[in-house]
Structure formats: structure tokens, C-alpha cells
Write a protein that holds these residues in place. Structure first.
Motif, short mmCIF file in Angstrom:
data_model
loop_
_atom_site.label_atom_id
_atom_site.label_comp_id
_atom_site.label_asym_id
_atom_site.label_seq_id
_atom_site.Cartn_x
_atom_site.Cartn_y
_atom_site.Cartn_z
N THR A 61 38.51 52.66 34.49
CA THR A 61 37.35 51.75 34.41
C THR A 61 36.67 51.87 33.06
OG1 THR A 61 36.96 51.81 36.79
CG2 THR A 61 35.09 51.21 35.39
N LEU A 62 36.42 53.10 32.62
CA LEU A 62 35.76 53.29 31.33
C LEU A 62 36.65 52.82 30.18
CD1 LEU A 62 34.00 56.77 31.64
CD2 LEU A 62 33.08 54.47 32.02
N ASN A 63 37.95 53.08 30.28
CA ASN A 63 38.87 52.63 29.23
C ASN A 63 38.89 51.11 29.12
OD1 ASN A 63 39.63 55.27 28.66
ND2 ASN A 63 41.43 55.22 29.98
N THR A 64 38.92 50.46 30.26
CA THR A 64 38.96 48.98 30.27
C THR A 64 37.65 48.40 29.75
OG1 THR A 64 40.46 49.02 32.18
CG2 THR A 64 39.30 46.95 31.71
N ALA A 65 36.53 48.92 30.22
CA ALA A 65 35.22 48.41 29.79
C ALA A 65 35.00 48.65 28.30
CB ALA A 65 34.11 49.06 30.60
N SER A 66 35.44 49.79 27.81
CA SER A 66 35.27 50.10 26.38
C SER A 66 36.19 49.23 25.52
CB SER A 66 35.56 51.58 26.13
OG SER A 66 34.67 52.39 26.85
N SER A 164 25.79 69.03 35.88
CA SER A 164 26.51 67.80 36.19
C SER A 164 26.09 66.66 35.26
CB SER A 164 26.27 67.40 37.65
OG SER A 164 26.81 66.13 37.92
N SER A 165 24.81 66.61 34.94
CA SER A 165 24.31 65.57 34.03
C SER A 165 24.91 65.73 32.64
CB SER A 165 22.78 65.62 33.96
OG SER A 165 22.21 65.37 35.23
N LEU A 166 24.98 66.98 32.18
CA LEU A 166 25.57 67.23 30.87
C LEU A 166 27.06 66.91 30.89
CD1 LEU A 166 25.42 68.31 27.97
CD2 LEU A 166 25.81 70.60 28.90
N GLY A 167 27.75 67.41 31.92
CA GLY A 167 29.19 67.18 32.00
C GLY A 167 29.53 65.72 32.16
N GLY A 168 28.82 65.01 33.04
CA GLY A 168 29.09 63.61 33.26
C GLY A 168 28.83 62.76 32.03
N THR A 169 27.78 63.10 31.30
CA THR A 169 27.45 62.36 30.08
C THR A 169 28.51 62.57 29.01
OG1 THR A 169 25.08 62.49 30.54
CG2 THR A 169 25.73 62.03 28.26
N MET A 170 28.91 63.84 28.81
CA MET A 170 29.95 64.12 27.81
C MET A 170 31.27 63.46 28.19
SD MET A 170 29.47 67.97 26.31
CE MET A 170 29.92 68.81 27.83
N TRP A 171 31.59 63.48 29.48
CA TRP A 171 32.82 62.84 29.95
C TRP A 171 32.82 61.35 29.65
CZ3 TRP A 171 33.19 59.30 34.10
CH2 TRP A 171 34.49 59.02 34.54
N ALA A 172 31.70 60.68 29.94
CA ALA A 172 31.61 59.24 29.70
C ALA A 172 31.65 58.93 28.21
CB ALA A 172 30.32 58.69 30.32
N VAL A 173 30.91 59.68 27.42
CA VAL A 173 30.89 59.45 25.97
C VAL A 173 32.28 59.67 25.37
CG1 VAL A 173 30.01 60.36 23.77
CG2 VAL A 173 28.44 59.96 25.68
N TYR A 174 32.94 60.72 25.82
CA TYR A 174 34.27 61.03 25.30
C TYR A 174 35.26 59.91 25.61
CZ TYR A 174 38.94 63.08 25.34
OH TYR A 174 40.28 63.30 25.15
N ASN A 175 35.38 59.53 26.88
CA ASN A 175 36.34 58.50 27.25
C ASN A 175 36.03 57.15 26.62
OD1 ASN A 175 38.44 59.47 29.39
ND2 ASN A 175 36.53 60.41 30.05
N CYS A 176 34.76 56.79 26.61
CA CYS A 176 34.37 55.50 26.02
C CYS A 176 34.62 55.46 24.51
CB CYS A 176 32.90 55.20 26.32
SG CYS A 176 32.55 54.84 28.05
N SER A 177 34.33 56.56 23.83
CA SER A 177 34.51 56.61 22.38
C SER A 177 35.98 56.49 22.01
CB SER A 177 33.93 57.90 21.81
OG SER A 177 32.54 57.97 22.03
N VAL A 178 36.82 57.26 22.71
CA VAL A 178 38.26 57.18 22.43
C VAL A 178 38.78 55.78 22.71
CG1 VAL A 178 40.53 58.00 23.16
CG2 VAL A 178 38.68 59.63 22.86
N ALA A 179 38.42 55.20 23.85
CA ALA A 179 38.90 53.87 24.21
C ALA A 179 38.40 52.82 23.23
CB ALA A 179 38.46 53.53 25.63
N TYR A 180 37.16 52.96 22.77
CA TYR A 180 36.61 51.98 21.83
C TYR A 180 37.33 52.04 20.49
CZ TYR A 180 33.24 49.19 19.23
OH TYR A 180 32.65 48.21 18.46
#
Length: 232
Positions: A61-66, A164-180
Motif C-alpha cells: 500500500t505504501l509503495n503504491t501510494a508513494s 510503537s509510535s517511533l517504530g511505526g513512523t520510521m517504518w512509514a518514512v522508510y518505505n515511502c521514501s524508498v518507493a518515492y
């Protein structure tokens, strides 16, 4: 500081990737036309659901949206925000499901723990709650195991949601940045971009955890040698 060396290293990687993505985004034309909130709601919902039901496509989902953000259809920062919120709320949802419905969740957890890959992943990540909550999200099977275990054990929710907030945020930023970044390079091939971004993000995670695994094994051998020397 030394105790959280992996956390700091991964945070640095995420920030560097985000900086690279936004440096590229600065050169792109702004999104045209009125923004629709529903694509971001869909990202939030699918990522949230993935935390509870592993068959849902969180990373995809994150890869596609990014990738759509790289094509100027969506805004990258809103995709990141929706992904991060979905991850955090999803983790908390599973935590409370496990805490309130122990028998059902315990059976699923016992089954997951029998998977040798999960056991190996847990050994690599570490045994502290911080490492498990933050990095368990990146490894197959570990996301459910960690969050369910925290709920079943009655781990303090305030501490859980903080990491969880730190981990979830880093996970989202990481996947979105790579995909973008991949999506920008392959802007004329969106499908290939989604596939390549998934591959690229997986390879980077694999390299990091291979390095960590080697360090864990080296420290374990060193500890065994010191213990044998002490007995001798």
C-alpha cells in the motif's frame, strides 16, 4: 547511547532517505487539482488492517501510494502521515485485542512462535521491548508476535505506544521514501516502480539485519570464550 546503537543507526538511515526524497520532490511540479482525502484514508485503513490481519498489503500500500506521489497524483507527506498513523493505531488495536481476548490470541501466538523464521528473527532483533517493538515491524511474522505478546503480558501501554509510535513512523518514512525515489526514477513505468521499490526496501532491511546478525553471533562467541576462560 551504545545500548540503542541500532535504533540510532536506523533513524539516521530513515532521515537520510526522507531528505533525499524531499530534495527530489522539491523539483517536481505540485499536485494539480483539488486533493481527495479518500486515498489517504485508504492508506491509513489498509496499513491499520495489516497490523491486525497480516494478509493485508501494508508495505505494498505504501509503495503504491508513494509511486502515485512520484507521478504527481498524491502528496508524499500525506502518504507518510497516513501510513504512520495506520501503523501506530494498528499496533495499538492488536495490543488491546490481545489484552482483552487472551485465549483466542494466545492460540494464534503459540502457532506463530513455532515458526523457525520468527524465532530466528527474534534472536537477531534482540530481547528488549524497545528493539522488539521498533524493529519487529520489518520482519515477517514478528509484527503480530511482538504486539500480541505485549498485550498478553500486560506490558504498560504508555511505554508500548511510545516505542510503537517511533517504530511505526520510521517504518512509514522508510518505505515511502524508498518507493518515492524509485518511483521518480521510473516515472514512466509505475508497475515496475512498485515492484522495484518493494525489492529495494527489502534488500536494504536484509543488509542491515545481516550486519546485526553477524554482530550478535560475534558477541555471543566472545561471551562464550570469556565464560570458558573464567571457568578455566
Amino acid at each position: 547511547m551504545k545500548k540503542y546503537w541500532l535504533l540510532w543507526a536506523w533513524l539516521t538511515i530513515c532521515l537520510l532517505l526522507a531528505a533525499g526524497a524531499y530534495s527530489v520532490a522539491a523539483d517536481q511540479p505540485p499536485v494539480e487539482g483539488p486533493e481527495d482525502v479518500w486515498p489517504y484514508v485508504a492508506v491509513f485503513a489498509l496499513v491499520l488492517g495489516d497490523a491486525v490481519i497480516a494478509v493485508l498489503p501494508g508495505e505494498t500500500t505504501l509503495n503504491t501510494a508513494s509511486t502515485l506521489a512520484a507521478q504527481g497524483v498524491l502528496e508524499l507527506h500525506w502518504v507518510m502521515l497516513a501510513g504512520a498513523l495506520g501503523a501506530v493505531v494498528g499496533d495499538s488495536t492488536l495490543y488491546w485485542i490481545a489484552r482483552l481476548f487472551r485465549p483466542r490470541v494466545q492460540a494464534r501466538l503459540d502457532s506463530a512462535l513455532k515458526n523457525p523464521k520468527v524465532a530466528a528473527a527474534q534472536e537477531i532483533v534482540g530481547s528488549t521491548t524497545t528493539e522488539l517493538i521498533v524493529f519487529g515491524r520489518y520482519l515477517p511474522g514478528m509484527r503480530f508476535v511482538v504486539n500480541a505478546s505485549m498485550g498478553l503480558s500486560g506490558h504498560p501501554y504508555r511505554d508500548f505506544v511510545r516505542w510503537s509510535s517511533l517504530g511505526g513512523t520510521m517504518w512509514a518514512v522508510y518505505n515511502c521514501s524508498v518507493a518515492y525515489l524509485v518511483g521518480t526514477a521510473l516515472v514512466d513505468a509505475p508497475l515496475a516502480s512498485v515492484v522495484m521499490s518493494a525489492l529495494a526496501s527489502t534488500v536494504v532491511v536484509a543488509i542491515v539485519f545481516l550486519v546485526v546478525a553477524r554482530r550478535v553471533r560475534r558477541e555471543r562467541r566472545s561471551g562464550s570464550v570469556e565464560q570458558d576462560a573464567g571457568l578455566g
